[in-house]
Design a protein around this motif. Sequence first.
Motif, PDB file in Angstrom:
ATOM      1  N   THR A 243     -32.189 -31.190 -68.641  1.00  0.00           N
ATOM      2  CA  THR A 243     -33.189 -31.345 -67.408  1.00  0.00           C
ATOM      3  C   THR A 243     -33.501 -32.674 -67.155  1.00  0.00           C
TER       4      THR A 243
ATOM      5  N   LYS B  64     -39.439 -33.687 -73.260  1.00  0.00           N
ATOM      6  CA  LYS B  64     -38.112 -32.744 -73.106  1.00  0.00           C
ATOM      7  C   LYS B  64     -37.637 -32.306 -74.325  1.00  0.00           C
TER       8      LYS B  64
ATOM      9  N   LYS C 298     -40.812 -30.019 -67.093  1.00  0.00           N
ATOM     10  CA  LYS C 298     -40.487 -29.346 -65.600  1.00  0.00           C
ATOM     11  C   LYS C 298     -42.006 -28.839 -64.987  1.00  0.00           C
TER      12      LYS C 298
ATOM     13  N   ASN D 298     -43.093 -28.760 -71.809  1.00  0.00           N
ATOM     14  CA  ASN D 298     -42.055 -28.368 -70.760  1.00  0.00           C
ATOM     15  C   ASN D 298     -42.342 -29.300 -69.584  1.00  0.00           C
TER      16      ASN D 298
ATOM     17  N   ILE E 283     -43.100 -31.957 -63.297  1.00  0.00           N
ATOM     18  CA  ILE E 283     -42.638 -32.292 -62.140  1.00  0.00           C
ATOM     19  C   ILE E 283     -43.202 -31.062 -60.950  1.00  0.00           C
ATOM     20  N   PHE E 284     -43.240 -29.890 -61.594  1.00  0.00           N
ATOM     21  CA  PHE E 284     -43.883 -29.100 -60.630  1.00  0.00           C
ATOM     22  C   PHE E 284     -45.129 -29.711 -59.789  1.00  0.00           C
TER      23      PHE E 284
ATOM     24  N   LEU F  17     -33.329 -26.825 -71.022  1.00  0.00           N
ATOM     25  CA  LEU F  17     -34.254 -27.984 -70.771  1.00  0.00           C
ATOM     26  C   LEU F  17     -33.692 -29.414 -71.307  1.00  0.00           C
TER      27      LEU F  17
END
Length: 211
Positions: free
Chosen positions: A208, A76, A130, A128, A133-134, A205
């Motif tokens: 996050t 991150k 994220k 990233n 997680i996606f 970010l």
Amino acid sequence: MTSAQVLTFGGVVALGAMSPGPDFAVVLRRSVLAGRAHGMASAVGVAAGVFAWAVAAATGVAALVAVTSVAFTVIKLVGAGYLVYLGVNALRSALRSGDFRSGPNPGSTVEPGLWGAFRDGLLCNALNPKAAIFFVALLPQFLPAGAGLVSMLTLSLVAVVITTAWFITVANVVATARRVLSRPATRRFIDGMSGTVLIGLGVRLVFTTAR
């Protein structure tokens, strides 16, 4: 897996790819300032990052990243730092192109070479968390119990093909209008806007969380 599952998975990935974010900002800026080839190279870089995360999610690596606080935090912070770095460079280009002491049209700058464009797209996506997680949330819903390598690779390749198609389309559409978009005032606006967006996404970010 059924065809319906694959199509549904592809639709979700398409929606994710089309959502405004750092990948879009990088491909847009490269396409405007350096042309179609650079935009497409960035698009391929983003797709390579998507493939890496999809495979990582299918093999459990991405889930480990998502639940391991140290790994998640490191990725991150590095990713946020890279986005801020890209954003600062864009803002510096906007300021330079607006400095008339530098000449009649100093223009905006990006790192030359297709490798630089590919690297920007790849690192922007790969750093990233994220994305981890996606895919961790998405893939298990479409992989059948005891799914083998073929099923995993199928979904990974679907994600890559859809992401590549979307961002290459963006690169080509933007490059087609490059003559208009490359006007000094427009270039300054795009540099300033993309720089602000990238820095904002980098700061976001930082805050996050995995949940």
